[in-house]
Design a protein around this motif. Structure first.
Motif, mmCIF file in Angstrom:
data_model
loop_
_atom_site.group_PDB
_atom_site.id
_atom_site.type_symbol
_atom_site.label_atom_id
_atom_site.label_comp_id
_atom_site.label_asym_id
_atom_site.label_seq_id
_atom_site.Cartn_x
_atom_site.Cartn_y
_atom_site.Cartn_z
ATOM 1 N N GLY A 39 0.717 -1.187 0.024
ATOM 2 C CA GLY A 39 0.065 0.066 -0.129
ATOM 3 C C GLY A 39 0.850 1.059 0.033
ATOM 4 N N THR A 40 0.269 2.408 0.088
ATOM 5 C CA THR A 40 0.966 3.616 0.115
ATOM 6 C C THR A 40 0.765 4.667 1.416
ATOM 7 O OG1 THR A 40 -1.205 4.727 -1.013
ATOM 8 C CG2 THR A 40 0.398 3.712 -2.625
ATOM 9 N N LYS A 41 0.733 4.061 2.505
ATOM 10 C CA LYS A 41 0.638 4.541 3.577
ATOM 11 C C LYS A 41 1.942 4.994 3.918
ATOM 12 C CE LYS A 41 -0.904 5.017 8.514
ATOM 13 N NZ LYS A 41 -1.481 4.261 9.656
ATOM 14 N N SER A 42 2.386 6.398 4.478
ATOM 15 C CA SER A 42 3.566 6.630 4.477
ATOM 16 C C SER A 42 3.973 7.743 5.757
ATOM 17 C CB SER A 42 4.207 7.539 3.218
ATOM 18 O OG SER A 42 3.549 8.747 3.044
ATOM 19 N N VAL A 43 3.128 7.592 6.868
ATOM 20 C CA VAL A 43 3.013 8.020 8.136
ATOM 21 C C VAL A 43 2.840 7.167 9.202
ATOM 22 C CG1 VAL A 43 1.745 9.778 9.524
ATOM 23 C CG2 VAL A 43 1.837 10.067 7.021
ATOM 24 N N THR A 44 3.720 7.381 10.493
ATOM 25 C CA THR A 44 3.679 6.495 11.297
ATOM 26 C C THR A 44 2.592 6.629 12.366
ATOM 27 O OG1 THR A 44 4.933 7.899 12.818
ATOM 28 C CG2 THR A 44 6.347 6.406 11.503
ATOM 29 N N GLU A 45 2.169 5.735 13.264
ATOM 30 C CA GLU A 45 1.095 5.740 14.154
ATOM 31 C C GLU A 45 1.095 7.007 14.884
ATOM 32 O OE1 GLU A 45 0.884 2.613 17.103
ATOM 33 O OE2 GLU A 45 3.025 2.695 17.161
ATOM 34 N N SER A 46 2.030 7.589 15.098
ATOM 35 C CA SER A 46 2.104 8.900 15.934
ATOM 36 C C SER A 46 2.134 10.074 15.103
ATOM 37 C CB SER A 46 3.303 8.907 16.847
ATOM 38 O OG SER A 46 4.440 8.877 16.309
ATOM 39 N N GLY A 47 1.959 9.901 13.630
ATOM 40 C CA GLY A 47 2.058 11.055 12.763
ATOM 41 C C GLY A 47 3.371 11.653 12.349
ATOM 42 N N HIS A 48 4.404 10.693 12.313
ATOM 43 C CA HIS A 48 5.579 11.248 11.815
ATOM 44 C C HIS A 48 5.596 10.751 10.359
ATOM 45 C CE1 HIS A 48 7.269 12.526 15.598
ATOM 46 N NE2 HIS A 48 6.992 11.252 15.995
ATOM 47 N N THR A 49 6.171 11.587 9.459
ATOM 48 C CA THR A 49 6.391 11.243 8.198
ATOM 49 C C THR A 49 7.766 10.169 7.888
ATOM 50 O OG1 THR A 49 5.743 13.395 7.517
ATOM 51 C CG2 THR A 49 7.051 12.056 5.646
ATOM 52 N N CYS A 50 7.301 9.276 7.015
ATOM 53 C CA CYS A 50 8.189 8.300 6.820
ATOM 54 C C CYS A 50 9.602 8.845 5.901
ATOM 55 C CB CYS A 50 7.778 7.166 6.070
ATOM 56 S SG CYS A 50 6.456 6.158 7.246
ATOM 57 N N GLN A 51 10.723 8.178 6.284
ATOM 58 C CA GLN A 51 11.991 8.461 5.569
ATOM 59 C C GLN A 51 12.018 7.627 4.415
ATOM 60 O OE1 GLN A 51 15.612 8.327 7.627
ATOM 61 N NE2 GLN A 51 16.647 7.025 6.040
ATOM 62 N N HIS A 52 12.528 8.120 3.152
ATOM 63 C CA HIS A 52 12.429 7.357 2.014
ATOM 64 C C HIS A 52 13.338 6.402 2.148
ATOM 65 C CE1 HIS A 52 10.162 10.538 0.106
ATOM 66 N NE2 HIS A 52 10.235 9.905 -1.136
ATOM 67 N N TRP A 53 13.156 5.168 1.307
ATOM 68 C CA TRP A 53 13.937 3.868 1.709
ATOM 69 C C TRP A 53 15.391 4.171 0.950
ATOM 70 C CZ3 TRP A 53 12.422 0.613 5.119
ATOM 71 C CH2 TRP A 53 11.234 0.195 5.511
ATOM 72 N N ASN A 54 15.589 4.796 -0.100
ATOM 73 C CA ASN A 54 16.704 5.207 -0.736
ATOM 74 C C ASN A 54 17.631 6.350 -0.082
ATOM 75 O OD1 ASN A 54 15.211 7.430 -1.504
ATOM 76 N ND2 ASN A 54 15.372 6.882 -3.751
ATOM 77 N N SER A 55 17.116 6.635 1.138
ATOM 78 C CA SER A 55 17.710 7.747 1.704
ATOM 79 C C SER A 55 18.433 7.220 3.161
ATOM 80 C CB SER A 55 16.820 8.887 2.006
ATOM 81 O OG SER A 55 17.590 9.846 2.693
ATOM 82 N N THR A 56 19.384 8.008 3.455
ATOM 83 C CA THR A 56 20.206 7.386 4.784
ATOM 84 C C THR A 56 20.096 8.520 5.772
ATOM 85 O OG1 THR A 56 22.333 7.941 3.754
ATOM 86 C CG2 THR A 56 21.558 5.445 3.673
ATOM 87 N N ILE A 57 19.312 9.590 5.273
ATOM 88 C CA ILE A 57 19.210 10.775 6.265
ATOM 89 C C ILE A 57 17.696 10.973 6.657
ATOM 90 C CG2 ILE A 57 19.391 13.152 6.294
ATOM 91 C CD1 ILE A 57 21.697 13.111 3.971
ATOM 92 N N PRO A 58 17.481 11.080 7.890
ATOM 93 C CA PRO A 58 18.347 11.234 9.068
ATOM 94 C C PRO A 58 18.848 10.038 9.675
ATOM 95 C CG PRO A 58 16.110 11.615 9.880
ATOM 96 C CD PRO A 58 16.066 11.368 8.220
ATOM 97 N N HIS A 59 18.400 8.758 9.077
ATOM 98 C CA HIS A 59 18.883 7.586 9.829
ATOM 99 C C HIS A 59 19.450 6.674 8.718
ATOM 100 C CE1 HIS A 59 16.447 8.665 13.198
ATOM 101 N NE2 HIS A 59 15.398 8.978 12.466
ATOM 102 N N ASP A 60 20.825 6.227 9.140
ATOM 103 C CA ASP A 60 21.664 5.253 8.335
ATOM 104 C C ASP A 60 21.046 3.927 8.401
ATOM 105 O OD1 ASP A 60 23.286 4.383 6.516
ATOM 106 O OD2 ASP A 60 24.923 4.222 8.021
#
Length: 348
Positions: free
Chosen positions: A123-144
């Motif tokens: 599916g296309t959901k891209s927000v966590t249960e507390s409302g935070h936007t998801c980081q793109h999988w092809n990105s390592t910023i802010p989390h490696d």
């Protein structure tokens, strides 16, 4: 030596016996069908080819490499498949009725609920249960991280959509754009809880397509591995769509035929609504309408004059039509189901 020779002679027979015990899954079980419908999006990729039947179209859609097939429609007269890189949820896509075609969309890409751990969620959901936007999988910023799409080709790690590449019990998740919150669950609901059922689930039209033991349901419009009489064309008002759990014959709750050749059918685990009974039902007491589901009168003898057995006792006839199993049809300790009138037993 003689024993070895006998075993070798028997081996082909044993292989055939094992093959007969297993049933190949029809690829159509992965698709949601919309009769007489097509999708249009000129700028997105699609392919077309003549095929003998719809199952072949579905197989090709599932196996395409280098072309992500999300849906297809099948020309019934021309016997032609049209594979699509988009579906009805894609931005800018328009649908239109066309009786010459049937549309099939891959369930994993269109439904916003999960079965089990949600490993196949697309599916296309891209927000966590507390409302935070998801980081793109092809990105390592802010989390490696190590879940780059280039290293996980079969995980469908697209955009910043919630996924479950690790098979965690918590379901699909994602890394977040919050620098102090590395990852979080997306709280995508189970398909068994998306839509609740009232009464015994006769009106349930939700998306659950697995039984309570985890077996995948058989499509209602197919006769393999189990032959049955509940063809959607024969019962158009029963909601027999695709392979979803339904209750077309008044059992205690929704059920389905299974893809296990040794298990004809099983019940499905569907959440009950808070107000489980349909209180808007128009009841009758002096006569009955249709099949008599709404009859609540006090007639307690059969047409031949035989007294009726109480629904809350199991003598002289054992049965499962108890007030506990059919709460919406229960009344003052007795269950009254009108369409048993006239049968050659002591039920009314």
């Amino acid at each position: 030596m003689i024993g070895t020779i006998r075993l070798l002679l028997l081996l082909p027979t044993l292989i055939l016996a094992v093959d007969s015990m297993t049933t190949r899954k029809n690829a159509l079980h992965n698709f949601l069908k919309t009769s007489g419908h097509v999708l249009i999006k000129k700028s997105l990729q699609q392919k077309s080819k003549r095929m003998d039947n719809i199952e072949q179209c579905a197989k090709r859609c599932m196996k395409y490499k280098g072309f992500v097939c999300r849906a297809f429609y099948f020309g019934k007269s021309e016997k032609r498949c049209h594979w699509l890189s988009f579906n009805s949820k894609t931005k800018g896509v328009k649908g239109k009725p066309d009786k010459a075609f049937d549309l099939y969309e891959r369930k994993d890409y269109i439904r916003e609920c999960i079965i089990g751990k949600g490993k196949n969620y697309r599916g296309t959901k891209s927000v966590t249960e507390s409302g935070h936007t998801c980081q793109h999988w092809n990105s390592t910023i802010p989390h490696d991280h190590r879940f780059l799409p280039s290293n996980n080709h079969n995980k469908n790690l697209r955009e910043n959509y919630c996924r479950n590449p690790t098979g965690d019990d918590g379901g699909p998740w994602c890394f977040t754009m919050h620098p102090r919150i590395r990852l979080e669950s997306c709280a995508i609901p189970q398909c068994s809880e998306v839509e609740c059922m009232t009464c015994n689930g006769e009106t349930y039209r939700g998306p659950m397509d697995h039984t309570e033991s985890g077996k995948e349901c058989q499509r209602w419009d197919l006769q393999m591995p189990h032959k049955h009489r509940f063809n959607p064309e024969r019962f158009p008002d029963k909601g027999l769509d695709d392979n979803y759990c339904r209750n077309p014959n008044g059992r205690t709750k929704p059920w389905c035929y299974t893809l296990d050749p040794h298990t004809p059918w099983e019940y499905c685990d569907i959440k009950e609504c808070v107000h489980n009974c349909d209180h808007d039902l128009e009841v009758t007491t002096e006569c009955f309408k249709d099949l008599g589901e709404s009859y609540r009168g006090t007639m307690n003898t059969t047409p031949s004059g035989i007294p009726c057995q109480r629904w809350d006792v199991q003598y002289p006839h054992h049965h499962n039509f108890t007030p506990e199993n059919y709460k919406c049809k229960a009344e003052v300790g007795q269950l009254i189901i009108g369409h048993f009138v006239g049968r050659q037993r002591t039920f009314c």
